[in-house]
Design an enzyme around this catalytic site. Structure first.
Site, PDB file in Angstrom:
ATOM      1  CE  LYS A 142      48.297  22.805  23.816  1.00 51.61           C
ATOM      2  NZ  LYS A 142      48.659  23.694  22.687  1.00 51.61           N
ATOM      3  CB  SER A 156      51.087  21.725  20.706  1.00 48.72           C
ATOM      4  OG  SER A 156      50.592  23.004  21.028  1.00 48.72           O
ATOM      5  CB  SER A 188      49.577  24.889  18.662  1.00 46.27           C
ATOM      6  OG  SER A 188      50.918  24.473  18.529  1.00 46.27           O
TER       7      SER A 188
END
Length: 472
Positions: free
Chosen positions: A80, A155, A179
């Protein structure tokens, strides 16, 4: 019998077994993953930075070694973009941060590479990684592989979309309020949010420390397509790093618990109502666990609603004080409007009230710890409705309420520092198209292994949703 599936559909466990035995090379697997990324990603925008050339170099180095490097030898993974990877931007989806180049690898990247994983790309996140949907002005929107009718979650939305599309067998993500679990639920993937102190974390590019509550609630983890891959990969993630002084160096497997292991099934909807499809998913999970020999009982854990609401307001109090100025200065109008609505629905605690609620967190955690002594696992809903559409959280008060306002079962686990897994147990047929429905399994502190065991037991009776997704 020869396996005729394309390599991008193989699980991390299958890939690792083949590369470690020598029946497949790391380069073969990496090339297949890159080819899949180049074919699938243009429609998804899940990977916003391809690392194809670096991956080829790393795979060739693995093939040149005499022995497998570790349990993830040759397994393709994604990282990420809010975590440091040497030589690459840690942008966090913010235009103003696009040139923050990491001087070294974050702990999680270092641990995955040390286990033999090959990083093929970096995945998208919303601005400041603080939204349950994935869109930002720097890289744009990520799409869900199930179709445009479902948000990919956030997220770690890029991570969830990537792994379910076959772009890597594992996807790194992180979780401060959901997330990892929101993208797992949205995309039909499987994850376990580790508990407090379980996975060491450090970003070498950071210029200041995060708030105390952020340190207590935010954790690093992985999104996969099945629970077995979490048992394979998470032991590598928990390898110690002295740069995280609060890491708890415990083995992945804890002491056995004499069966039958008791599971509390909670179904409190906190007054928001529960969609029948979510009830079906919860019932299917409970039935599967019962069939597997677990002692499943309908029991509500203590102070769930109070814990969730306190978690929202306390975290937002810290965010408002410590991150708020950066969001105002560098965030888009859209993200600022979302935060304004967060603050309206859950007024942030400030000053002495914030300190009192930080202290009260221990009382909530104590009540849950006592409950978990009797029931080592708790099965709960995750979302109370099928997953929302893209952009739902920018549609005013109702949108924010549907996306985060009713997600107490998610925030509770971060606030208390408890581990919690998420896996799909049902696919709802909505008017817009199929929608995977995930459930949550929380557990005792530092017993992620029990959660993953339970998810494996469910998967033995309810096949992973990737088979349906790939079949069209």
């Amino acid at each position: 019998m020869t396996d005729t599936r394309p390599l991008w559909q193989w699980s991390a466990s299958e890939i690792a077994a083949a590369t470690r035995s020598g029946s497949l090379s790391a380069s073969e697997v990496t090339e297949a993953a890159i080819t899949r990324m180049e074919a699938a990603n243009p429609d998804l925008n899940a990977v916003v930075e391809s690392l194809a050339e670096e991956a080829r170099t790393d795979a060739a180095a693995l093939d040149a070694s005499f022995d497998p490097k570790g349990p993830l030898h040759g397994v393709p993974v994604t990282i990420k973009i809010n975590v440091d990877q040497k030589g690459h931007a840690t942008s966090n989806g913010v235009v103003a941060f696009k040139d923050i180049i990491a001087p070294d690898d974050a702990t999680v990247v270092r641990n995955l590479k040390a286990a033999g994983a090959v990083v093929i790309g970096r995945t998208n996140t919303p601005e400041f990684s603080f939204r349950a949907d994935t869109d930002n002005p720097l890289y744009g929107r990520t799409q869900n592989p199930w179709g445009p009718h479902i948000s990919p979650g956030g997220s770690s939305g890029g991570a969830g979309a990537a792994v379910m599309a076959g772009i890597g067998a594992l996807a790194h993500g992180n979780d401060i309020g959901g997330s990892l679990r929101f993208p797992a639920a949205a995309n039909g993937a499987v994850t376990v949010k580790p508990g407090l102190g379980r996975v060491p974390a450090y970003n070498p590019s950071q210029t200041s420390e995060r708030g105390l509550l952020a340190q207590s609630m935010s954790v690093q983890g992985l999104i996969a397509r099945n629970a077995a891959d979490l048992h394979l990969s998470m032991p590598a993630m928990i390898a110690p790093d002295a740069r995280d002084p609060f890491h708890v160096p415990m083995p992945w497997r804890g002491a056995p618990i004499e069966p039958p292991l008791r599971v509390a099934v909670a179904s409190d909807d906190f007054g928001f109502g529960m969609d029948p499809a979510v009830r079906t998913a919860l019932d299917k999970a409970a039935s599967a666990l019962s069939d597997a020999g677990y002692a499943v009982e309908a029991v509500e854990p203590p102070l769930a609603r109070e814990t969730g609401e306190t978690a929202y307001r306390t975290l937002l109090g810290e965010v408002h004080a410590m991150l708020g100025p950066d969001i105002r200065a560098y965030g888009s109008e859209e993200i600022n409007a979302i935060f304004d609505e967060y603050y309206r629905q859950f007024p942030p605690y400030e000053g002495n009230d914030l300190l009192k609620m930080l202290a009260q967190r221990t009382a909530f955690a104590r009540n849950w710890s006592l409950f978990l002594e009797e029931y080592p696992l708790v099965l709960t809903p995750f979302m109370l409705t099928p997953f929302f559409a893209p952009g739902r959280d920018i549609e005013g008060a109702d949108g924010v309420r549907e996306v985060l306002g009713c997600s107490h079962w998610s925030f509770i686990m971060n606030f208390l520092g408890l581990p919690a897994g998420n896996l799909p147990t049902h696919v709802a047929e909505t008017a817009e198209g199929p929608s995977p429905i995930g459930v949550q399994i929380a557990g005792r502190r530092w017993r992620e292994d029990l959660i993953v065991d339970a998810m494996q037991a469910i998967e033995a009776r309810i096949p992973p949703t990737c088979t349906r997704l790939w079949a069209g």
